[in-house]
Design an enzyme around this catalytic site. Structure first.
Site, PDB file in Angstrom:
ATOM      1  N   HIS A 197       9.662  -8.975  18.512  1.00  0.00           N
ATOM      2  CA  HIS A 197      10.649  -9.850  19.138  1.00  0.00           C
ATOM      3  C   HIS A 197      11.302 -10.480  18.182  1.00  0.00           C
ATOM      4  O   HIS A 197      12.171 -11.225  18.279  1.00  0.00           O
ATOM      5  CB  HIS A 197       9.892 -10.954  19.973  1.00  0.00           C
ATOM      6  CG  HIS A 197       9.055 -11.694  19.250  1.00  0.00           C
ATOM      7  ND1 HIS A 197       8.251 -12.845  19.839  1.00  0.00           N
ATOM      8  CD2 HIS A 197       8.854 -11.872  17.806  1.00  0.00           C
ATOM      9  CE1 HIS A 197       7.483 -13.609  18.962  1.00  0.00           C
ATOM     10  NE2 HIS A 197       7.903 -12.856  17.644  1.00  0.00           N
TER      11      HIS A 197
ATOM     12  N   GLY B  15       3.336  -5.531   1.416  1.00  0.00           N
ATOM     13  CA  GLY B  15       4.476  -4.639   1.667  1.00  0.00           C
ATOM     14  C   GLY B  15       5.377  -5.247   2.691  1.00  0.00           C
ATOM     15  O   GLY B  15       5.268  -5.944   3.336  1.00  0.00           O
ATOM     16  N   ASP B  16       6.789  -4.259   2.844  1.00  0.00           N
ATOM     17  CA  ASP B  16       7.698  -4.623   3.758  1.00  0.00           C
ATOM     18  C   ASP B  16       7.757  -3.518   4.896  1.00  0.00           C
ATOM     19  O   ASP B  16       7.315  -2.378   4.479  1.00  0.00           O
ATOM     20  CB  ASP B  16       9.089  -4.567   3.194  1.00  0.00           C
ATOM     21  CG  ASP B  16       9.905  -4.925   4.098  1.00  0.00           C
ATOM     22  OD1 ASP B  16      10.530  -4.010   4.887  1.00  0.00           O
ATOM     23  OD2 ASP B  16      10.690  -6.130   4.116  1.00  0.00           O
ATOM     24  N   PHE B  17       7.701  -3.822   6.155  1.00  0.00           N
ATOM     25  CA  PHE B  17       7.714  -3.019   7.187  1.00  0.00           C
ATOM     26  C   PHE B  17       8.488  -1.722   7.325  1.00  0.00           C
ATOM     27  O   PHE B  17       8.214  -0.605   7.447  1.00  0.00           O
ATOM     28  CB  PHE B  17       7.820  -3.704   8.523  1.00  0.00           C
ATOM     29  CG  PHE B  17       6.937  -4.837   8.843  1.00  0.00           C
ATOM     30  CD1 PHE B  17       5.673  -4.686   8.456  1.00  0.00           C
ATOM     31  CD2 PHE B  17       7.545  -5.687  10.061  1.00  0.00           C
ATOM     32  CE1 PHE B  17       4.782  -5.973   9.030  1.00  0.00           C
ATOM     33  CE2 PHE B  17       6.705  -6.624  10.174  1.00  0.00           C
ATOM     34  CZ  PHE B  17       5.503  -6.895   9.842  1.00  0.00           C
TER      35      PHE B  17
ATOM     36  N   ASP C 281       1.011  -7.024   5.353  1.00  0.00           N
ATOM     37  CA  ASP C 281       1.957  -8.219   5.501  1.00  0.00           C
ATOM     38  C   ASP C 281       2.566  -8.440   4.118  1.00  0.00           C
ATOM     39  O   ASP C 281       2.221  -7.729   3.243  1.00  0.00           O
ATOM     40  CB  ASP C 281       1.291  -9.558   5.857  1.00  0.00           C
ATOM     41  CG  ASP C 281       2.120 -10.118   6.789  1.00  0.00           C
ATOM     42  OD1 ASP C 281       3.375 -10.554   6.464  1.00  0.00           O
ATOM     43  OD2 ASP C 281       1.690 -11.014   7.670  1.00  0.00           O
TER      44      ASP C 281
END
Length: 343
Positions: A253, A233-235, A207
């Site tokens: 979503h 981190g970032d996806f 996350d």
């Protein structure tokens, strides 16, 4: 101009469902107030009369009879004579301090839904997402600048993820896997449930870095310090930690279709060969007929620029496009759908 035929046609159709729909939010607000006032906790030790409940919760004597009887009519209390007790539903999920307490989720929805849904007409005509303004007392969840409000936000999610975790722990044959990563796992509550249910698993949460302090505090309080690893981190820009299973709950979503495909491609690269991906959301049925799922999708459109729910069939297509195979779908908690696929 109304004609006799018009009146005859209207008389043949019961307006009751329309009236119930018009005041549907009243029932929800009764539940929200009962949780806020502690009604179910006041009855945790057994049935009591209205005076006892009023003394324990601060209910005014003028309001108490209709309020408590309304709770009984909604199936949240049971009334015998002049005494009230928690119904099995309330006993299972609305008594504070119990392992299955969902009151935090009830409070979360009360605080986050009404402000935005009150602007639905504006959103429908402008297409613009409706955000709550934190400077005016609004609540914007995990992005709030107030750490205490962030904790409240996560506590509400935890109340729900406890049950979700138990369901997922039972829905998958975890004996075939050694590790998992919960993508967007916040402060690690669902991961904690899974690792408690299946101690052989190596658990991780991926996350945003700002979530780390809340994660550390929460997992330490649960006695799981060191059992669940956190990666910040970032996806879309950072490497997703490799694992046998990657879980995406309430993630897809929040994005449009292109970003969903991109993320699933990144997830495929992170899942170990022979592993699988688990995706759960309030997915729309393929025929787009379930009103509750469609309302969930409308909510995502209301509060985000690109988000919406999506059809199960669409997700299975995206998974196949990313390289996953053998996708299956099953209901989860009666409100969600769990889709799994194999790498």
């Amino acid at each position: 101009m109304t004609t006799t035929d018009d009146r005859t046609t209207a008389a043949a159709v019961d307006p009751g469902p329309l009236i119930k729909l018009t005041i549907a939010d009243c029932a929800a607000k009764v539940l929200h107030s009962a949780v806020a006032l502690g009604v179910f906790g006041a009855l945790a030790d057994g049935p009591a009369d209205a005076d006892h409940v009023a003394a324990a919760t601060g209910l005014h004597e003028r309001m108490a009879p209709d309020f408590l009887d309304a709770l009984a009519g909604l199936g949240l209390l049971e009334r015998t004579g002049d005494r009230y007790g928690n119904s099995p539903l309330a006993e299972a999920y609305l008594v504070p301090g119990t392992a299955t307490y969902l009151g935090g989720f009830v409070e979360l929805t009360n605080e986050t839904l009404y402000g935005t849904w009150g602007r639905l007409t504006e959103a429908l005509t402008t297409g613009a997402p409706q955000h709550l303004d934190p400077d005016k007392g609004g609540f914007v969840g995990d992005r709030h600048k107030d750490p205490e409000k962030m904790k409240r936000f996560f506590a509400g999610l935890d109340a729900y993820s406890d049950r979700m975790g138990v369901e997922i722990a039972r829905a998958v044959d975890w004996s075939r896997h050694a590790s998992f990563t919960d993508l967007g796992g916040a402060r690690g509550n669902l991961a904690a449930v899974l690792v408690k249910e299946h101690p052989h698993l190596t658990a991780g949460v991926f996350d945003l870095e700002r979530t780390r302090p809340l994660f550390t505090e929460h997992t330490t309080r649960l006695g799981l310090d060191g059992r669940v690893a956190f990666t910040g981190g970032d996806f879309f820009t950072d490497d997703i930690p490799k694992a046998d299973v990657i879980v995406l709950g309430h993630i897809l979503h929040g994005f449009d279709t292109d970003r969903r495909r991109e993320l699933l491609n990144r997830v495929f690269a992170a899942v170990n060969p022979g592993g699988r991906v688990l995706v759960y959301d309030r997915m729309i049925d393929d025929e787009r007929r379930d009103p509750e799922r469609l309302l969930s999708s409308l909510h995502m459109r209301l509060v985000s620029q690109d988000g919406s729910e999506y059809r199960v069939g669409d997700l299975r297509t995206w998974l196949a496009g990313a390289g996953f195979a053998d996708s299956t779908a099953q209901p989860l908690l009666g409100t969600h759908t769990l889709v799994t696929a194999v790498r």
